[in-house]
Design a protein around this motif. Structure first.
Motif, PDB file in Angstrom:
ATOM      1  N   UNK A   1       0.871  -1.178   0.000  1.00  0.00           N
ATOM      2  CA  UNK A   1       0.000   0.000   0.000  1.00  0.00           C
ATOM      3  C   UNK A   1       0.904   1.223   0.000  1.00  0.00           C
ATOM      4  N   UNK A   2       1.110   1.800  -1.176  1.00  0.00           N
ATOM      5  CA  UNK A   2       2.078   2.878  -1.338  1.00  0.00           C
ATOM      6  C   UNK A   2       1.451   4.262  -1.238  1.00  0.00           C
ATOM      7  N   UNK A   3       0.166   4.348  -1.527  1.00  0.00           N
ATOM      8  CA  UNK A   3      -0.544   5.621  -1.438  1.00  0.00           C
ATOM      9  C   UNK A   3      -1.932   5.392  -0.866  1.00  0.00           C
ATOM     10  N   UNK A   4      -2.453   6.410  -0.189  1.00  0.00           N
ATOM     11  CA  UNK A   4      -3.814   6.359   0.338  1.00  0.00           C
ATOM     12  C   UNK A   4      -4.512   7.653  -0.071  1.00  0.00           C
ATOM     13  N   UNK A   5      -5.599   7.517  -0.825  1.00  0.00           N
ATOM     14  CA  UNK A   5      -6.339   8.674  -1.331  1.00  0.00           C
ATOM     15  C   UNK A   5      -7.713   8.724  -0.665  1.00  0.00           C
ATOM     16  N   UNK A   6      -8.081   9.885  -0.117  1.00  0.00           N
ATOM     17  CA  UNK A   6      -9.373  10.095   0.524  1.00  0.00           C
ATOM     18  C   UNK A   6     -10.194  11.059  -0.332  1.00  0.00           C
ATOM     19  N   UNK A   7     -11.401  10.649  -0.722  1.00  0.00           N
ATOM     20  CA  UNK A   7     -12.263  11.444  -1.592  1.00  0.00           C
ATOM     21  C   UNK A   7     -13.607  11.658  -0.911  1.00  0.00           C
ATOM     22  N   UNK A   8     -13.993  12.903  -0.702  1.00  0.00           N
ATOM     23  CA  UNK A   8     -15.308  13.209  -0.142  1.00  0.00           C
ATOM     24  C   UNK A   8     -16.336  13.131  -1.268  1.00  0.00           C
ATOM     25  N   UNK A   9     -17.123  12.071  -1.265  1.00  0.00           N
ATOM     26  CA  UNK A   9     -18.114  11.847  -2.323  1.00  0.00           C
ATOM     27  C   UNK A   9     -19.527  12.161  -1.847  1.00  0.00           C
ATOM     28  N   UNK A  10     -19.649  12.862  -0.721  1.00  0.00           N
ATOM     29  CA  UNK A  10     -20.974  13.186  -0.195  1.00  0.00           C
ATOM     30  C   UNK A  10     -21.573  14.362  -0.966  1.00  0.00           C
ATOM     31  N   UNK A  11     -22.838  14.608  -0.721  1.00  0.00           N
ATOM     32  CA  UNK A  11     -23.522  15.774  -1.315  1.00  0.00           C
ATOM     33  C   UNK A  11     -23.795  16.820  -0.247  1.00  0.00           C
ATOM     34  N   UNK A  12     -22.997  16.812   0.807  1.00  0.00           N
ATOM     35  CA  UNK A  12     -23.224  17.724   1.918  1.00  0.00           C
ATOM     36  C   UNK A  12     -22.823  19.157   1.566  1.00  0.00           C
ATOM     37  N   UNK A  13     -23.282  20.085   2.389  1.00  0.00           N
ATOM     38  CA  UNK A  13     -22.981  21.496   2.173  1.00  0.00           C
ATOM     39  C   UNK A  13     -21.483  21.749   2.261  1.00  0.00           C
ATOM     40  N   UNK A  14     -20.858  21.171   3.285  1.00  0.00           N
ATOM     41  CA  UNK A  14     -19.411  21.324   3.462  1.00  0.00           C
ATOM     42  C   UNK A  14     -18.727  20.028   3.068  1.00  0.00           C
ATOM     43  N   UNK A  15     -17.959  20.085   1.982  1.00  0.00           N
ATOM     44  CA  UNK A  15     -17.258  18.888   1.506  1.00  0.00           C
ATOM     45  C   UNK A  15     -15.761  19.089   1.669  1.00  0.00           C
TER      46      UNK A  15
END
Length: 407
Positions: free
Chosen positions: A79-93
């Motif tokens: 595991x060489x990289x870890x990517x976090x993606x906010x895929x929500x539809x919330x007001x604050x992303x």
């Protein structure tokens, strides 16, 4: 001596009996055999564990120090990289965040292992160890006799030892026969896990999409293969799992935002209800608990087997200096083990609980706190370094990302 024969003669008095044939029990029995203590491992037959575990580098180092996994690259996928993606539809992303192992000056944050493959490898490493008797039997009854425990096995034979290690999961027989108490919380979420074949490779990158009801995580499993861990409301995952293959694959492609092209199922989908629990104390009266017998969390923060390995590492440290000629050695060791492990388990539990609630919360201040935290990680070097250190296991030895099936 390490043969699965019910007629195998048992020592009149062993130092340790380990109950439980899962990965935690396998690591404990094979690893602790190196301490010079005589061990009986009760490992009843069970269905193959089709899950995977993302072990962070400190956990891999524990296995290496025990001589169980000299070369993690031969068994697991880095595991060489870890990517976090906010895929929500919330007001604050939150902004997308990427962590690269090169920033931490390491080869990899950790390795993703097949539980079944890892267990078979560790079993082979313990083959014919002179201090280890491994039996395909279950414990049916146990009672305290002076400074030892007598365990009745399901074939009617008896095993006697000073110390009993419960590595027998959430419904632990050892825990139920002790005075240890468990605090438990059942979550609305479940986890859907399966193996996928993707049109485009992950190339060593674990990708975690954050949705309103939990993360959707793709973990590299070699080439174009990936392990999926999708946390969502239980009823939704059960409904999805019952769909035709093409319908499931279409949903998974949408959840991955089409970043990796077509996703094809390589295995059936399995849905596991999620719960949390911790036991206090984790030891006493010559009994100790490791792994899920003592603690379990949702698959947030790469815990599970990582925390279990720290349990075993603490036991190894205590057993290497234990004087088994002392009548109360197991009593004292079990108390010390519980004292030494409680802080790590409680801190880890709080961290996972906070992350889980923050991911799921629609409360604007919680979203703002999470947004601010990820912005700080992207722009403030000391905080980013701290996050990398935590991801690599500094302090608590916690991990980053979900990267595993539920435990």
């Amino acid at each position: 001596m390490n043969k699965p024969a019910t007629a195998l003669p048992l020592p009149a008095m062993a130092d340790i009996v380990i109950v439980g044939g899962g990965l935690a029990g396998m690591v404990a029995s094979t690893g602790l055999a190196g301490t010079g203590k005589t061990i009986i491992h009760l490992s009843p037959p069970a269905p193959p564990d089709m899950r995977t575990s993302a072990l962070m580098s400190p956990s891999v180092h524990i296995l290496q120090e025990m001589g169980l996994v000299p070369d993690p690259g031969a068994l697991g996928e880095p595991l060489e990289k870890i990517r976090l993606i906010d895929a929500t539809s919330r007001l604050l992303r939150a902004p997308e965040a990427l962590f690269d192992c090169l920033e931490a000056n390491v080869e990899a944050f950790g390795w993703n292992f097949s539980n079944q493959k890892l267990a078979q490898h560790i079993l082979h490493r313990g083959k014919d160890h002179p201090d280890l008797v491994r039996l395909p039997l279950s414990a049916k009854a146990m009672k305290r006799k002076k400074n030892a425990w007598e365990i009745t096995l399901d074939d009617g034979s008896r095993a006697v030892a000073g110390l009993v290690i419960g590595a027998d999961g959430k419904n632990s027989f050892v825990r139920k026969n002790s005075t240890m108490t468990m605090t438990r919380q059942q979550h609305r979420q479940s986890a859907l896990v399966c193996d996928l074949l993707m049109e485009r490779e992950l190339n060593g990158e674990s990708v975690e999409y954050h949705y309103e009801n939990g993360p959707f995580t793709l973990v590299p499993a070699g080439g174009r293969r990936a392990n999926l861990v999708w946390v969502d409301k239980g009823e939704k995952l059960e409904e999805t799992s019952r769909l035709q293959t093409e319908a499931i694959e279409r949903i998974l492609r949408e959840k991955s935002q089409n970043l990796f092209g077509r996703l094809a199922l390589e295995t059936k989908t399995f849905v596991f209800p999620l719960s949390s629990h911790h036991v206090s104390p984790m030891g006493g009266d010559g009994l100790v608990l490791v792994g899920e017998a003592a603690h379990a969390f949702p698959p947030i923060g790469a815990q599970g087997l990582n925390l279990s390995l720290r349990d075993v590492a603490e036991l190894m440290k205590l057993l290497e200096t234990a004087d088994t000629s002392e009548p109360e050695w197991a009593l004292l060791l079990s108390r010390k083990y519980s004292k030494n492990r409680q802080l790590d388990v409680l801190r880890t539990g709080r961290m996972v609980d906070t992350l889980f609630k923050t991911l799921l919360s629609d409360f604007l201040p919680a979203q703002a706190m999470r947004l601010g935290g990820l912005l700080a990680l992207k722009s403030i070097t000391p905080l980013r370094k701290m996050a990398l250190d935590m991801g690599m296991g500094a302090g608590m030895g916690t991990g980053m990302g979900t990267g595993m099936g539920p435990r």
